[in-house]
Design a protein around this motif. Structure first.
Motif, PDB file in Angstrom:
ATOM      1  N   PRO A  73       5.271 -12.444  -2.687  1.00  0.00           N
ATOM      2  CA  PRO A  73       6.089 -12.281  -1.476  1.00  0.00           C
ATOM      3  C   PRO A  73       7.023 -11.075  -1.536  1.00  0.00           C
ATOM      4  O   PRO A  73       7.249 -10.418  -0.526  1.00  0.00           O
ATOM      5  CB  PRO A  73       6.881 -13.588  -1.402  1.00  0.00           C
ATOM      6  N   GLU A  74       7.548 -10.774  -2.719  1.00  0.00           N
ATOM      7  CA  GLU A  74       8.456  -9.624  -2.823  1.00  0.00           C
ATOM      8  C   GLU A  74       7.753  -8.281  -2.618  1.00  0.00           C
ATOM      9  O   GLU A  74       8.402  -7.249  -2.462  1.00  0.00           O
ATOM     10  CB  GLU A  74       9.210  -9.624  -4.167  1.00  0.00           C
ATOM     11  N   ASP A  75       6.417  -8.280  -2.598  1.00  0.00           N
ATOM     12  CA  ASP A  75       5.650  -7.052  -2.355  1.00  0.00           C
ATOM     13  C   ASP A  75       5.304  -6.849  -0.876  1.00  0.00           C
ATOM     14  O   ASP A  75       4.624  -5.887  -0.532  1.00  0.00           O
ATOM     15  CB  ASP A  75       4.348  -7.046  -3.168  1.00  0.00           C
ATOM     16  N   SER A  76       5.781  -7.725   0.018  1.00  0.00           N
ATOM     17  CA  SER A  76       5.387  -7.628   1.426  1.00  0.00           C
ATOM     18  C   SER A  76       5.810  -6.296   2.055  1.00  0.00           C
ATOM     19  O   SER A  76       5.060  -5.720   2.841  1.00  0.00           O
ATOM     20  CB  SER A  76       5.945  -8.801   2.232  1.00  0.00           C
ATOM     21  N   GLY A  77       6.975  -5.792   1.694  1.00  0.00           N
ATOM     22  CA  GLY A  77       7.415  -4.500   2.215  1.00  0.00           C
ATOM     23  C   GLY A  77       6.522  -3.361   1.728  1.00  0.00           C
ATOM     24  O   GLY A  77       6.179  -2.451   2.487  1.00  0.00           O
ATOM     25  N   ARG A  78       6.129  -3.420   0.472  1.00  0.00           N
ATOM     26  CA  ARG A  78       5.252  -2.390  -0.089  1.00  0.00           C
ATOM     27  C   ARG A  78       3.870  -2.447   0.561  1.00  0.00           C
ATOM     28  O   ARG A  78       3.252  -1.410   0.803  1.00  0.00           O
ATOM     29  CB  ARG A  78       5.145  -2.563  -1.600  1.00  0.00           C
ATOM     30  N   LEU A  79       3.400  -3.648   0.878  1.00  0.00           N
ATOM     31  CA  LEU A  79       2.104  -3.797   1.557  1.00  0.00           C
ATOM     32  C   LEU A  79       2.160  -3.199   2.958  1.00  0.00           C
ATOM     33  O   LEU A  79       1.238  -2.503   3.382  1.00  0.00           O
ATOM     34  CB  LEU A  79       1.697  -5.267   1.615  1.00  0.00           C
ATOM     35  N   ALA A  80       3.243  -3.470   3.672  1.00  0.00           N
ATOM     36  CA  ALA A  80       3.403  -2.917   5.019  1.00  0.00           C
ATOM     37  C   ALA A  80       3.467  -1.389   4.959  1.00  0.00           C
ATOM     38  O   ALA A  80       2.861  -0.703   5.790  1.00  0.00           O
ATOM     39  CB  ALA A  80       4.667  -3.479   5.669  1.00  0.00           C
ATOM     40  N   GLY A  85       1.414   4.011   5.783  1.00  0.00           N
ATOM     41  CA  GLY A  85       1.134   5.320   5.200  1.00  0.00           C
ATOM     42  C   GLY A  85      -0.330   5.683   5.220  1.00  0.00           C
ATOM     43  O   GLY A  85      -0.694   6.860   5.289  1.00  0.00           O
ATOM     44  N   ALA A  86      -1.194   4.674   5.175  1.00  0.00           N
ATOM     45  CA  ALA A  86      -2.641   4.928   5.139  1.00  0.00           C
ATOM     46  C   ALA A  86      -3.170   5.409   6.481  1.00  0.00           C
ATOM     47  O   ALA A  86      -4.312   5.849   6.562  1.00  0.00           O
ATOM     48  CB  ALA A  86      -3.390   3.665   4.703  1.00  0.00           C
ATOM     49  N   SER A  87      -2.354   5.339   7.528  1.00  0.00           N
ATOM     50  CA  SER A  87      -2.834   5.807   8.826  1.00  0.00           C
ATOM     51  C   SER A  87      -3.008   7.323   8.838  1.00  0.00           C
ATOM     52  O   SER A  87      -3.733   7.854   9.671  1.00  0.00           O
ATOM     53  CB  SER A  87      -1.888   5.370   9.941  1.00  0.00           C
ATOM     54  N   THR A  88      -2.341   8.037   7.908  1.00  0.00           N
ATOM     55  CA  THR A  88      -2.484   9.495   7.853  1.00  0.00           C
ATOM     56  C   THR A  88      -3.280   9.958   6.642  1.00  0.00           C
ATOM     57  O   THR A  88      -3.990  10.945   6.710  1.00  0.00           O
ATOM     58  CB  THR A  88      -1.097  10.162   7.822  1.00  0.00           C
ATOM     59  N   THR A  89      -3.172   9.252   5.518  1.00  0.00           N
ATOM     60  CA  THR A  89      -3.890   9.624   4.303  1.00  0.00           C
ATOM     61  C   THR A  89      -4.082   8.380   3.434  1.00  0.00           C
ATOM     62  O   THR A  89      -3.340   7.415   3.570  1.00  0.00           O
ATOM     63  CB  THR A  89      -3.113  10.711   3.527  1.00  0.00           C
ATOM     64  N   ALA A  90      -5.066   8.400   2.569  1.00  0.00           N
ATOM     65  CA  ALA A  90      -5.320   7.254   1.693  1.00  0.00           C
ATOM     66  C   ALA A  90      -4.113   7.047   0.777  1.00  0.00           C
ATOM     67  O   ALA A  90      -3.484   8.003   0.328  1.00  0.00           O
ATOM     68  CB  ALA A  90      -6.581   7.486   0.874  1.00  0.00           C
ATOM     69  N   SER A 104      -0.820 -14.612 -11.689  1.00  0.00           N
ATOM     70  CA  SER A 104      -0.876 -13.304 -11.047  1.00  0.00           C
ATOM     71  C   SER A 104      -1.454 -12.307 -12.031  1.00  0.00           C
ATOM     72  O   SER A 104      -1.482 -12.557 -13.234  1.00  0.00           O
ATOM     73  CB  SER A 104       0.506 -12.861 -10.575  1.00  0.00           C
ATOM     74  N   LYS A 105      -1.918 -11.193 -11.502  1.00  0.00           N
ATOM     75  CA  LYS A 105      -2.453 -10.138 -12.354  1.00  0.00           C
ATOM     76  C   LYS A 105      -2.154  -8.792 -11.726  1.00  0.00           C
ATOM     77  O   LYS A 105      -2.090  -8.669 -10.500  1.00  0.00           O
ATOM     78  CB  LYS A 105      -3.947 -10.316 -12.588  1.00  0.00           C
ATOM     79  N   PRO A 106      -1.967  -7.775 -12.588  1.00  0.00           N
ATOM     80  CA  PRO A 106      -1.702  -6.439 -12.057  1.00  0.00           C
ATOM     81  C   PRO A 106      -2.977  -5.840 -11.469  1.00  0.00           C
ATOM     82  O   PRO A 106      -4.057  -5.955 -12.052  1.00  0.00           O
ATOM     83  CB  PRO A 106      -1.242  -5.663 -13.288  1.00  0.00           C
ATOM     84  N   VAL A 107      -2.834  -5.229 -10.304  1.00  0.00           N
ATOM     85  CA  VAL A 107      -3.981  -4.596  -9.646  1.00  0.00           C
ATOM     86  C   VAL A 107      -3.558  -3.252  -9.061  1.00  0.00           C
ATOM     87  O   VAL A 107      -2.399  -3.044  -8.724  1.00  0.00           O
ATOM     88  CB  VAL A 107      -4.573  -5.481  -8.518  1.00  0.00           C
ATOM     89  N   GLY A 108      -4.524  -2.365  -8.956  1.00  0.00           N
ATOM     90  CA  GLY A 108      -4.344  -1.124  -8.229  1.00  0.00           C
ATOM     91  C   GLY A 108      -4.965  -1.309  -6.860  1.00  0.00           C
ATOM     92  O   GLY A 108      -6.117  -1.751  -6.749  1.00  0.00           O
ATOM     93  N   VAL A 109      -4.210  -1.024  -5.811  1.00  0.00           N
ATOM     94  CA  VAL A 109      -4.685  -1.232  -4.442  1.00  0.00           C
ATOM     95  C   VAL A 109      -4.789   0.119  -3.748  1.00  0.00           C
ATOM     96  O   VAL A 109      -3.801   0.839  -3.639  1.00  0.00           O
ATOM     97  CB  VAL A 109      -3.736  -2.166  -3.650  1.00  0.00           C
ATOM     98  N   MET A 114      -9.401   3.478   8.802  1.00  0.00           N
ATOM     99  CA  MET A 114     -10.735   3.786   9.295  1.00  0.00           C
ATOM    100  C   MET A 114     -10.844   3.447  10.762  1.00  0.00           C
ATOM    101  O   MET A 114     -10.193   2.538  11.253  1.00  0.00           O
ATOM    102  CB  MET A 114     -11.804   3.056   8.490  1.00  0.00           C
ATOM    103  N   SER A 115     -11.667   4.224  11.430  1.00  0.00           N
ATOM    104  CA  SER A 115     -11.911   4.002  12.840  1.00  0.00           C
ATOM    105  C   SER A 115     -13.318   4.501  13.136  1.00  0.00           C
ATOM    106  O   SER A 115     -13.609   5.682  13.003  1.00  0.00           O
ATOM    107  CB  SER A 115     -10.880   4.764  13.675  1.00  0.00           C
ATOM    108  N   ARG A 116     -14.179   3.586  13.484  1.00  0.00           N
ATOM    109  CA  ARG A 116     -15.555   3.943  13.795  1.00  0.00           C
ATOM    110  C   ARG A 116     -16.070   2.991  14.863  1.00  0.00           C
ATOM    111  O   ARG A 116     -15.979   1.783  14.709  1.00  0.00           O
ATOM    112  CB  ARG A 116     -16.418   3.840  12.540  1.00  0.00           C
ATOM    113  N   GLU A 117     -16.577   3.551  15.915  1.00  0.00           N
ATOM    114  CA  GLU A 117     -17.089   2.781  17.057  1.00  0.00           C
ATOM    115  C   GLU A 117     -16.036   1.779  17.498  1.00  0.00           C
ATOM    116  O   GLU A 117     -14.931   2.160  17.818  1.00  0.00           O
ATOM    117  CB  GLU A 117     -18.433   2.146  16.692  1.00  0.00           C
TER     118      GLU A 117
END
Length: 175
Positions: A73-80, A85-90, A104-109, A114-117
């Protein structure tokens, strides 16, 4: 392009658009990272089996849920921020993925807009960093142990130098 001809040991093979779709689907389903397709609001529209295994949930309980539910839950701001940020670049972020078993486990996200059809949203790749983090921790422990041994060795060398100086001084002194 409707088809692709590939020369190989078995002769020429023709891959049609349908065959290419199967190849891409196989790639996404069998890759060692979790893969998600998110709607613009963060709802999981597609997840591969690896992501379901990472969160220890059946695949049918993953699709349709907000992706935030699978992170701390404390990562919700980072997820948003990742989605914004991904709307302009990965974008890439290291986060903690929660599993159905409460761990829990550490992950790289990695998130890419993307926008297609008629499909708009985000593609997400989730890589398990547990082994890398364990290796980094082991390396830190080995470095700390080496530093402690080096410090002790320096103490011994200093003691030997002092002893050598004392012996040399005593030998030079008149009897």
């Amino acid at each position: 392009m409707d088809a692709l001809v590939v020369e190989g040991g078995e002769g020429a093979r023709v891959y049609t658009l349908q065959g290419a779709e199967t190849t891409y689907r196989f790639l996404v389903e069998e890759m060692s990272e979790g893969a998600l397709l998110l709607g613009t609001e963060g709802t999981i529209l597609y997840a591969n089996n690896r992501f379901a295994a990472l969160v220890q949930e059946p695949l049918e309980r993953v699709v349709g849920r907000p992706w935030q539910e699978f992170f701390k839950p404390e990562d919700s701001g980072r997820l948003a921020n990742l989605l914004a940020g991904a709307s302009t670049t990965a974008k890439w972020e290291e986060l903690q993925l929660q599993s159905g078993a409460g761990g829990s486990k550490p992950v790289g996200v990695s998130v890419c807009s993307m926008s297609r059809e008629q499909v708009r949203g985000f593609s997400v790749v989730v890589a398990d960093l547990s082994e890398r983090k364990a290796a980094e921790a082991e390396l830190r422990r080995a470095n700390e142990s080496l530093e402690a041994r080096t410090a002790r060795l320096q103490e011994v060398v200093a003691e030997l130098e002092h002893f050598s100086y004392t012996i040399t001084h005593d030998m030079k002194a008149p009897l």
